[in-house]
Design a protein around this motif. Structure first.
Motif, mmCIF file in Angstrom:
data_model
loop_
_atom_site.group_PDB
_atom_site.id
_atom_site.type_symbol
_atom_site.label_atom_id
_atom_site.label_comp_id
_atom_site.label_asym_id
_atom_site.label_seq_id
_atom_site.Cartn_x
_atom_site.Cartn_y
_atom_site.Cartn_z
ATOM 1 N N HIS A 207 5.803 -0.461 3.269
ATOM 2 C CA HIS A 207 5.033 0.121 2.805
ATOM 3 C C HIS A 207 4.410 1.466 3.387
ATOM 4 C CE1 HIS A 207 4.072 -3.146 0.431
ATOM 5 N NE2 HIS A 207 4.249 -4.148 1.288
ATOM 6 N N GLY A 208 5.203 1.704 3.754
ATOM 7 C CA GLY A 208 4.267 2.938 5.472
ATOM 8 C C GLY A 208 3.064 2.347 5.739
ATOM 9 N N PRO A 209 2.572 3.330 6.821
ATOM 10 C CA PRO A 209 1.503 3.076 7.176
ATOM 11 C C PRO A 209 -0.159 3.380 6.316
ATOM 12 C CG PRO A 209 2.511 5.292 7.654
ATOM 13 C CD PRO A 209 2.751 5.356 6.674
ATOM 14 N N GLN A 210 -1.120 3.406 6.499
ATOM 15 C CA GLN A 210 -2.221 3.142 5.607
ATOM 16 C C GLN A 210 -1.996 4.010 5.667
ATOM 17 O OE1 GLN A 210 -5.383 1.085 8.550
ATOM 18 N NE2 GLN A 210 -5.267 -1.069 6.921
ATOM 19 N N ILE A 211 -2.410 5.431 5.903
ATOM 20 C CA ILE A 211 -2.566 6.478 5.055
ATOM 21 C C ILE A 211 -1.443 6.869 3.686
ATOM 22 C CG2 ILE A 211 -3.400 7.817 7.232
ATOM 23 C CD1 ILE A 211 -0.931 8.627 7.310
ATOM 24 N N ASP A 212 -0.374 6.080 4.192
ATOM 25 C CA ASP A 212 0.540 6.452 2.740
ATOM 26 C C ASP A 212 0.253 5.302 1.657
ATOM 27 O OD1 ASP A 212 1.672 7.938 4.184
ATOM 28 O OD2 ASP A 212 3.132 6.561 4.400
ATOM 29 N N ASN A 213 -1.122 4.477 1.514
ATOM 30 C CA ASN A 213 -1.577 3.846 0.487
ATOM 31 C C ASN A 213 -3.076 4.142 -0.014
ATOM 32 O OD1 ASN A 213 0.941 1.494 0.757
ATOM 33 N ND2 ASN A 213 0.159 1.627 2.917
ATOM 34 N N VAL A 214 -3.088 5.858 0.212
ATOM 35 C CA VAL A 214 -4.526 6.182 -0.395
ATOM 36 C C VAL A 214 -4.003 6.697 -1.873
ATOM 37 C CG1 VAL A 214 -6.482 6.673 0.811
ATOM 38 C CG2 VAL A 214 -5.320 5.718 1.809
ATOM 39 N N TYR A 215 -5.134 6.562 -2.564
ATOM 40 C CA TYR A 215 -4.510 7.667 -3.992
ATOM 41 C C TYR A 215 -5.950 8.323 -3.887
ATOM 42 C CZ TYR A 215 -1.918 3.510 -6.115
ATOM 43 O OH TYR A 215 -1.201 2.495 -6.307
ATOM 44 N N GLN A 216 -6.959 8.155 -3.157
ATOM 45 C CA GLN A 216 -7.945 9.416 -3.324
ATOM 46 C C GLN A 216 -8.440 9.421 -2.289
ATOM 47 O OE1 GLN A 216 -11.305 9.471 -5.535
ATOM 48 N NE2 GLN A 216 -10.257 10.629 -7.779
#
Ligand code: FAD
Length: 542
Positions: A207-216
């Motif tokens: 999923h990538g790191p947490q920074i790549d799982n943020v929309y806004q």
């Protein structure tokens, strides 16, 4: 906007930016080396005496929260417990507008003070990154956290405060059968804190790191402006803040991507005595379809009481064979895998796992299994925290070193470091696992080696009281860094810590120019996150 400082910035933008570029590129931050000396572990620097008029100036602000000016030692402490910078004040904001007003006030006073501002999530930093020497620490914990909004549609997400803990997000989203997809190993960290770094764990390969799982995000910039940003709106700020080490703004809200959550996990550990076999299997798993949901690994060097230690809550698949296993003093590598499942589908799960395991080359007698709930698994480090706290061992210094190593050089790294520089890991775990960089967004501020697969290697040491542990571990860390540099491994630090701006520039490499441009755009006086020691606060020109 509308303050004298903002007016000044508008009119003199070009001159200022030129001046700023010269300034930041030529400055080495104050107190740069304060944490580099191992003997510094107990040093606390008191505030400068000439700052005594500052408290009264803050008292003129109308806030929902409040400032405190005494008993500030807590804000000069972090999990690393190596650096201690006393601030002059701590803001306990209740609202986003408290943060914005405070930053604007500091900008307004910038011609007469050198005040800086650090957001403090829960202070799990290692080297004073959430501290502000003689500055203002913003205690994000006190920010009012409106209830989380969960969108349960086709693209599910949760809106949370930047000060929210991941453990709370887990519990809340599970009520809807959902959860974030990418985690850290420990969940009592804040959203703002991990998104300022990256947030990497065993799910990042997929999923990538947490920074790549943020929309806004909602961010208060170093200009005091409250800005909403995303891939579509103010994208430069959005990607700058993600992995931006707190340099461009304070995250006050985040919209985090969610996925379906399972109820249980099958947790598996197997051992290897050859590093190359271990890493080949890890790389095979992170590239396979229908693979595990979490893949990590750790190294065991000269561990005493090995079999009683590393598998405490695991059961051997074959107890007789397992009891006959002996490490013969070799370095061992443990591959750790997890598959999430719902109990109704246990048969399919077992078949999938059997197939995946049949493709691996671990030592056959060392297959250990455990089954726990999804929450127990994700919150696993908290159990260790409780145990360590009860023995007074959570608050010891933590000279951690986290590195990202390109796949092409991981064998050189392992050969040079495990058993040679690091002769045992009795001071704490050494994690090692690969992730697929293809799953990572390269527009964020986070810096990684230039390869499709990179390894996270984390030396998570604790310096025990009454020993020379801190000095020994810090010297060892330096030897590892020196080895990486000499062998030109192309390694990057994660949760980076440097002493000079040249080192920061080398760390960012081709991304440095963008990083500096973003700094001048969103925090032109360099007041934010001084504890990272990247930029020195600029003085305004009058
Ligand atoms: P703080 O330490 O308070 O802040 C970190 C930095 O972010 C500081 O520079 C601070 O000024 C800035 N900051 C804080 N809040 C905000 C905000 N709202 N907006 C902008 N900037 C802000 N990391 C991983 O990636 N993976 C792991 O598996 C992992 N495991 C960990 C396990 C433990 C036991 C610990 C102690 C840390 C672990 N970490 C891990 C590291 C963690 O990501 C960092 O410690 C991070 O700093 C989060 O801690 P925090 O929320 O307390 O932030």
């Amino acid at each position: 906007m509308g303050s004298p400082v903002c007016g000044f910035l508008k009119q003199n933008n070009i001159i200022f930016l030129r001046f700023f570029a010269i300034l930041v590129l030529s400055c080495i931050p104050d107190g740069t080396n304060l944490c580099s000396n191992p003997s510094f572990d107990t040093l606390t620097i008191p505030p400068h005496s000439s700052s005594s008029s500052i408290p009264s100036s803050f008292k003129t602000l109308t806030l929902d929260g409040y400032f405190s000016f005494e008993n500030l030692k807590h804000a000069a402490k972090d999990f690393g417990n190596i650096c201690h910078y006393l601030p002059i004040a701590v803001l306990h904001p209740k609202s986003v507008s408290d943060i914005s007003s405070t930053i604007k006030h500091i900008l307004y006073m910038s011609s007469v003070t050198k005040l800086t501002v650090a957001a403090r999530g829960r202070g799990h930093s290692l080297q004073g990154q959430a501290q502000a020497y003689q500055g203002v620490v913003i205690n994000m914990e006190s920010l009012d956290r409106p209830s989380m909004y969960i969108e349960n549609g086709e693209v599910p997400y949760v809106d949370v405060s930047g000060s929210e803990l991941w453990i709370n997000i887990l519990h809340e989203t599970l009520k809807y059968g959902l959860s974030p997809k990418s985690w850290t190993d420990y969940l009592h960290l804040t959203v703002g804190g991990t998104l300022s770094n990256a947030g990497i764990s065993g799910q990042a390969f997929r999923h990538g790191p947490q920074i790549d799982n943020v929309y806004q995000l909602e961010v208060v910039t170093g200009r005091g402006e409250v800005v909403t940003c995303s891939d579509k709106e103010n994208a430069d700020l959005f990607y700058g803040v993600l992995g931006g080490l707190g340099q461009f703004g304070i995250i006050t809200r985040a919209r985090i991507s969610l996925g379906p959550a399972e109820k249980m996990v099958k947790w598996i550990r197997v051992l290897y005595s050859e590093f190359s076999t271990f890493s080949n299997d890890q790389e095979h798993l992170i590239s396979s379809n229908n693979s595990f949901d979490y893949i990590e690994g750790f190294v065991m060097i000269n561990r005493t009481g090995l079999l009683n230690n590393w598998r405490s809550s695991f059961n051997p698949k074959d107890p007789i064979q397992a009891s006959q296993f002996s490490s013969d003093g070799k370095i061992l590598y443990c591959l750790e895998m997890v598959k999430y499942f719902n109990p109704e589908k246990i048969d399919v799960l077992n078949q999938d796992i059997e197939k995946l395991l049949s493709e691996l080359n671990y030592i056959p007698s060392t297959l250990f299994l455990s089954e726990v709930s999804y929450v127990e698994f994700l919150d696993r480090v908290h159990l260790s925290e409780i145990k360590l706290r009860s023995k007074g061992l959570w608050e010891v210094p933590h000279p951690w070193l986290n590195l990202l190593i390109p796949k092409s050089r991981i064998l050189d790294f392992a050969e040079g470091v495990f058993g040679n520089i690091v002769k045992d890991n009795n001071n704490g775990p050494i994690l090692i696992y690969p992730v697929n960089k293809a799953k990572w967004n390269n527009r964020t501020s986070m810096v990684t080696p230039e390869e499709d697969i990179i390894y996270l290697v984390a030396f998570l040491s604790s310096a025990l009281p009454g020993t020379d542990g801190l000095e020994h571990i810090m010297t060892q860390n330096q030897h590892i860094l020196d080895f990486c540099a000499k062998a030109q491994l192309g390694a990057k630090q994660y949760l980076p810590h440097y002493h000079t701006q040249d080192e920061w520039q080398a760390h960012f490499g081709t991304q440095w120019e963008t990083f500096v441009q973003r700094k001048s755009a969103y925090d032109p006086l360099a007041i934010l996150a001084p504890g990272q020691r990247i930029f020195q606060k600029a003085i305004s020109i009058t």
